[in-house]
Design a protein around this motif. Structure first.
Motif, PDB file in Angstrom:
ATOM      1  N   GLY A  50       0.807  -1.211   0.000  1.00 11.66           N
ATOM      2  CA  GLY A  50       0.000   0.000   0.000  1.00 11.66           C
ATOM      3  C   GLY A  50       0.840   1.259   0.000  1.00 11.66           C
ATOM      4  N   MET A  51       0.304   2.290   0.630  1.00 12.24           N
ATOM      5  CA  MET A  51       0.984   3.580   0.699  1.00 12.24           C
ATOM      6  C   MET A  51       1.002   4.073   2.145  1.00 12.24           C
ATOM      7  SD  MET A  51       1.922   4.503  -2.358  1.00 12.24           S
ATOM      8  CE  MET A  51       2.101   6.281  -2.406  1.00 12.24           C
ATOM      9  N   LYS A  52       2.005   4.892   2.429  1.00 13.94           N
ATOM     10  CA  LYS A  52       2.150   5.479   3.760  1.00 13.94           C
ATOM     11  C   LYS A  52       2.281   6.993   3.609  1.00 13.94           C
ATOM     12  CE  LYS A  52       5.244   5.261   7.774  1.00 13.94           C
ATOM     13  NZ  LYS A  52       6.439   4.568   8.297  1.00 13.94           N
ATOM     14  N   VAL A  53       1.513   7.721   4.406  1.00  8.06           N
ATOM     15  CA  VAL A  53       1.555   9.176   4.437  1.00  8.06           C
ATOM     16  C   VAL A  53       1.970   9.580   5.851  1.00  8.06           C
ATOM     17  CG1 VAL A  53       0.219  11.312   4.213  1.00  8.06           C
ATOM     18  CG2 VAL A  53      -0.323   9.345   2.747  1.00  8.06           C
ATOM     19  N   VAL A  54       3.009  10.421   5.961  1.00  7.52           N
ATOM     20  CA  VAL A  54       3.425  10.931   7.268  1.00  7.52           C
ATOM     21  C   VAL A  54       3.437  12.458   7.193  1.00  7.52           C
ATOM     22  CG1 VAL A  54       5.214  10.985   9.047  1.00  7.52           C
ATOM     23  CG2 VAL A  54       4.831   8.880   7.724  1.00  7.52           C
ATOM     24  N   GLN A  80       1.136  12.727  12.205  1.00  7.96           N
ATOM     25  CA  GLN A  80       0.023  11.910  11.702  1.00  7.96           C
ATOM     26  C   GLN A  80       0.579  10.902  10.710  1.00  7.96           C
ATOM     27  OE1 GLN A  80      -3.409  14.135  10.388  1.00  7.96           O
ATOM     28  NE2 GLN A  80      -3.758  12.726   8.689  1.00  7.96           N
ATOM     29  N   THR A  81       0.313   9.626  10.967  1.00  9.10           N
ATOM     30  CA  THR A  81       0.754   8.556  10.071  1.00  9.10           C
ATOM     31  C   THR A  81      -0.462   7.811   9.563  1.00  9.10           C
ATOM     32  OG1 THR A  81       2.812   8.325  11.333  1.00  9.10           O
ATOM     33  CG2 THR A  81       2.223   6.515   9.854  1.00  9.10           C
ATOM     34  N   GLU A  82      -0.567   7.722   8.245  1.00  4.66           N
ATOM     35  CA  GLU A  82      -1.657   6.977   7.616  1.00  4.66           C
ATOM     36  C   GLU A  82      -1.046   5.831   6.820  1.00  4.66           C
ATOM     37  OE1 GLU A  82      -3.832   9.651   5.117  1.00  4.66           O
ATOM     38  OE2 GLU A  82      -4.139  11.100   6.733  1.00  4.66           O
ATOM     39  N   ARG A  83      -1.627   4.658   6.971  1.00  7.73           N
ATOM     40  CA  ARG A  83      -1.228   3.493   6.173  1.00  7.73           C
ATOM     41  C   ARG A  83      -2.448   3.049   5.384  1.00  7.73           C
ATOM     42  NH1 ARG A  83       2.251   3.118  10.474  1.00  7.73           N
ATOM     43  NH2 ARG A  83       4.380   2.605   9.898  1.00  7.73           N
ATOM     44  N   TRP A  84      -2.313   3.091   4.068  1.00  6.84           N
ATOM     45  CA  TRP A  84      -3.411   2.740   3.172  1.00  6.84           C
ATOM     46  C   TRP A  84      -3.118   1.393   2.525  1.00  6.84           C
ATOM     47  CZ3 TRP A  84      -7.739   5.808   2.486  1.00  6.84           C
ATOM     48  CH2 TRP A  84      -7.676   7.072   3.079  1.00  6.84           C
ATOM     49  N   ASP A  85      -3.965   0.391   2.802  1.00  8.10           N
ATOM     50  CA  ASP A  85      -3.827  -0.919   2.149  1.00  8.10           C
ATOM     51  C   ASP A  85      -4.269  -0.830   0.700  1.00  8.10           C
ATOM     52  OD1 ASP A  85      -2.939  -2.085   4.505  1.00  8.10           O
ATOM     53  OD2 ASP A  85      -4.961  -2.681   5.115  1.00  8.10           O
ATOM     54  N   VAL A  87      -6.933   2.053  -2.024  1.00  4.73           N
ATOM     55  CA  VAL A  87      -7.411   3.431  -2.147  1.00  4.73           C
ATOM     56  C   VAL A  87      -8.632   3.702  -1.263  1.00  4.73           C
ATOM     57  CG1 VAL A  87      -8.958   3.046  -4.118  1.00  4.73           C
ATOM     58  CG2 VAL A  87      -7.829   5.270  -3.849  1.00  4.73           C
ATOM     59  N   GLU A  88      -9.268   2.653  -0.737  1.00  4.12           N
ATOM     60  CA  GLU A  88     -10.494   2.836   0.030  1.00  4.12           C
ATOM     61  C   GLU A  88     -10.326   2.749   1.543  1.00  4.12           C
ATOM     62  OE1 GLU A  88     -13.661   0.322  -1.346  1.00  4.12           O
ATOM     63  OE2 GLU A  88     -13.178   0.708  -3.437  1.00  4.12           O
ATOM     64  N   ASN A  89      -9.250   2.127   2.022  1.00  2.57           N
ATOM     65  CA  ASN A  89      -9.145   1.822   3.450  1.00  2.57           C
ATOM     66  C   ASN A  89      -7.783   2.180   4.026  1.00  2.57           C
ATOM     67  OD1 ASN A  89     -11.771   0.257   3.769  1.00  2.57           O
ATOM     68  ND2 ASN A  89     -10.797  -0.843   2.076  1.00  2.57           N
ATOM     69  N   GLY A  90      -7.821   3.037   5.044  1.00  7.22           N
ATOM     70  CA  GLY A  90      -6.585   3.435   5.705  1.00  7.22           C
ATOM     71  C   GLY A  90      -6.704   3.348   7.213  1.00  7.22           C
ATOM     72  N   VAL A  91      -5.552   3.274   7.860  1.00 13.15           N
ATOM     73  CA  VAL A  91      -5.456   3.312   9.306  1.00 13.15           C
ATOM     74  C   VAL A  91      -4.660   4.568   9.647  1.00 13.15           C
ATOM     75  CG1 VAL A  91      -4.535   2.134  11.351  1.00 13.15           C
ATOM     76  CG2 VAL A  91      -5.534   0.792   9.487  1.00 13.15           C
ATOM     77  N   VAL A  92      -5.123   5.319  10.646  1.00  7.49           N
ATOM     78  CA  VAL A  92      -4.469   6.570  11.005  1.00  7.49           C
ATOM     79  C   VAL A  92      -4.071   6.547  12.478  1.00  7.49           C
ATOM     80  CG1 VAL A  92      -6.669   7.736  11.481  1.00  7.49           C
ATOM     81  CG2 VAL A  92      -4.651   9.105  10.947  1.00  7.49           C
ATOM     82  N   GLU A  93      -2.901   7.119  12.747  1.00  9.14           N
ATOM     83  CA  GLU A  93      -2.430   7.296  14.115  1.00  9.14           C
ATOM     84  C   GLU A  93      -1.873   8.710  14.217  1.00  9.14           C
ATOM     85  OE1 GLU A  93       0.478   4.975  17.174  1.00  9.14           O
ATOM     86  OE2 GLU A  93       1.306   5.446  15.206  1.00  9.14           O
ATOM     87  N   THR A 106      -9.537   4.732  11.843  1.00 11.13           N
ATOM     88  CA  THR A 106      -9.624   4.329  10.442  1.00 11.13           C
ATOM     89  C   THR A 106     -10.093   5.485   9.565  1.00 11.13           C
ATOM     90  OG1 THR A 106     -11.909   3.577  10.730  1.00 11.13           O
ATOM     91  CG2 THR A 106     -10.148   1.927  11.032  1.00 11.13           C
ATOM     92  N   ILE A 107      -9.731   5.369   8.289  1.00 10.91           N
ATOM     93  CA  ILE A 107     -10.228   6.284   7.260  1.00 10.91           C
ATOM     94  C   ILE A 107     -10.778   5.397   6.140  1.00 10.91           C
ATOM     95  CG2 ILE A 107      -9.684   8.137   5.641  1.00 10.91           C
ATOM     96  CD1 ILE A 107      -7.127   8.663   7.296  1.00 10.91           C
ATOM     97  N   THR A 108     -12.004   5.653   5.745  1.00 12.02           N
ATOM     98  CA  THR A 108     -12.566   4.901   4.625  1.00 12.02           C
ATOM     99  C   THR A 108     -13.098   5.871   3.576  1.00 12.02           C
ATOM    100  OG1 THR A 108     -14.706   4.724   5.742  1.00 12.02           O
ATOM    101  CG2 THR A 108     -13.199   2.865   5.981  1.00 12.02           C
ATOM    102  N   LEU A 109     -12.947   5.490   2.335  1.00  4.47           N
ATOM    103  CA  LEU A 109     -13.505   6.244   1.214  1.00  4.47           C
ATOM    104  C   LEU A 109     -14.556   5.381   0.537  1.00  4.47           C
ATOM    105  CD1 LEU A 109     -10.235   7.661  -0.466  1.00  4.47           C
ATOM    106  CD2 LEU A 109     -11.716   8.797   1.197  1.00  4.47           C
ATOM    107  N   ARG A 110     -15.735   5.955   0.301  1.00  8.02           N
ATOM    108  CA  ARG A 110     -16.808   5.250  -0.395  1.00  8.02           C
ATOM    109  C   ARG A 110     -17.424   6.197  -1.409  1.00  8.02           C
ATOM    110  NH1 ARG A 110     -14.297   1.867   1.731  1.00  8.02           N
ATOM    111  NH2 ARG A 110     -14.987   0.403   3.333  1.00  8.02           N
ATOM    112  N   GLU A 111     -17.692   5.668  -2.613  1.00  8.77           N
ATOM    113  CA  GLU A 111     -18.272   6.483  -3.674  1.00  8.77           C
ATOM    114  C   GLU A 111     -19.706   6.046  -3.951  1.00  8.77           C
ATOM    115  OE1 GLU A 111     -17.705   7.506  -8.424  1.00  8.77           O
ATOM    116  OE2 GLU A 111     -16.118   6.433  -7.382  1.00  8.77           O
ATOM    117  N   ALA A 112     -20.565   7.025  -4.144  1.00  5.62           N
ATOM    118  CA  ALA A 112     -21.946   6.777  -4.552  1.00  5.62           C
ATOM    119  C   ALA A 112     -22.379   7.911  -5.474  1.00  5.62           C
ATOM    120  CB  ALA A 112     -22.870   6.691  -3.345  1.00  5.62           C
TER     121      ALA A 112
END
Length: 160
Positions: A50-54, A80-85, A87-93, A106-112
Motif C-alpha cells: 500500500g501507501m504510507k503518508v506521514v 500523523q501517520t496513515e497506512r493505506w492498504d 485506495v479505500e481503506n486506511g489506518v491513522v495514528e 480508520t479512514i474509509t472512502l466510499r463512492e456513490a
C-alpha cells in the motif's frame, strides 16, 4: 474511558480522484498551511503493498485553554501517520511526541453517484487524572476543525 471522534467529509469527485489527492504531498502541504501549521514535513511513499503518508507539523497553541496549555506548551507538534492498504481503506495514528495520549482509528472512502465520502473514526485517549477527559474533548474539537480545513482545501483542489 476514551473519546470517539467520527467525521464525514464529502467530495464531488470519483473515489480514485479523492484517493490520488490524499496521496499528493503538495495537497497535504496546502492542508497544513490551511490548518495554520508554522512548520511541516510531508512524506508519501510505498508501504508494503500500500501507501504510507506521514505529516509532521507544528502549530501554535494560541486559543488553547490554560488547563491544557500547561501540558502542551507554546507549540503543539503533531505527527500523523496513515497506512493505506488500498485506495479505500486506511489506518491513522496521531501522536504528540513526548506527551501522554493516543489517537488512532480508520479512514474509509466510499463512492456513490460520483460523490465520495471520507469517513474518519478515531479514538482519543489521554491518561492524565482529572483533566484527561477535558483534554480528549479539546483534541476531538481540534481534529474536527483540522478535518474540515482539509475538506475545504480538497473541494477546492478537486474543483480546479
Amino acid at each position: 474511558m476514551a473519546t470517539t471522534l467520527t467525521c464525514e467529509l464529502t467530495y464531488d469527485a470519483p473515489l480514485t480522484d479523492v484517493g490520488e489527492m490524499l496521496m499528493d504531498p503538495a495537497f497535504r502541504e496546502r492542508v497544513c498551511d490551511a490548518q495554520g501549521a508554522t512548520r511541516r514535513t510531508v512524506s508519501v511513499g510505498p508501504d508494503g503493498g500500500g501507501m504510507k503518508v506521514v505529516i509532521d507539523q507544528v502549530q501554535g497553541a494560541e486559543g488553547i485553554p490554560g488547563f491544557a496549555r500547561k501540558f502542551v506548551g507554546d507549540e503543539i507538534n503533531l505527527v500523523q501517520t496513515e497506512r493505506w492498504d488500498d485506495v479505500e481503506n486506511g489506518v491513522v495514528e496521531v501522536v504528540i511526541p513526548g506527551k501522554p495520549g493516543q489517537m488512532g482509528g480508520t479512514i474509509t472512502l466510499r463512492e456513490a453517484g460520483g460523490t465520495t465520502t471520507e469517513t474518519v473514526v478515531m479514538e482519543i485517549k489521554v491518561g492524565i487524572p482529572l483533566v484527561g477527559g477535558k483534554i480528549e474533548s479539546l483534541i476531538a474539537d481540534l481534529l474536527r476543525k483540522a478535518l474540515r480545513a482539509e475538506n475545504a482545501v480538497g473541494r477546492q483542489h478537486l474543483a480546479g
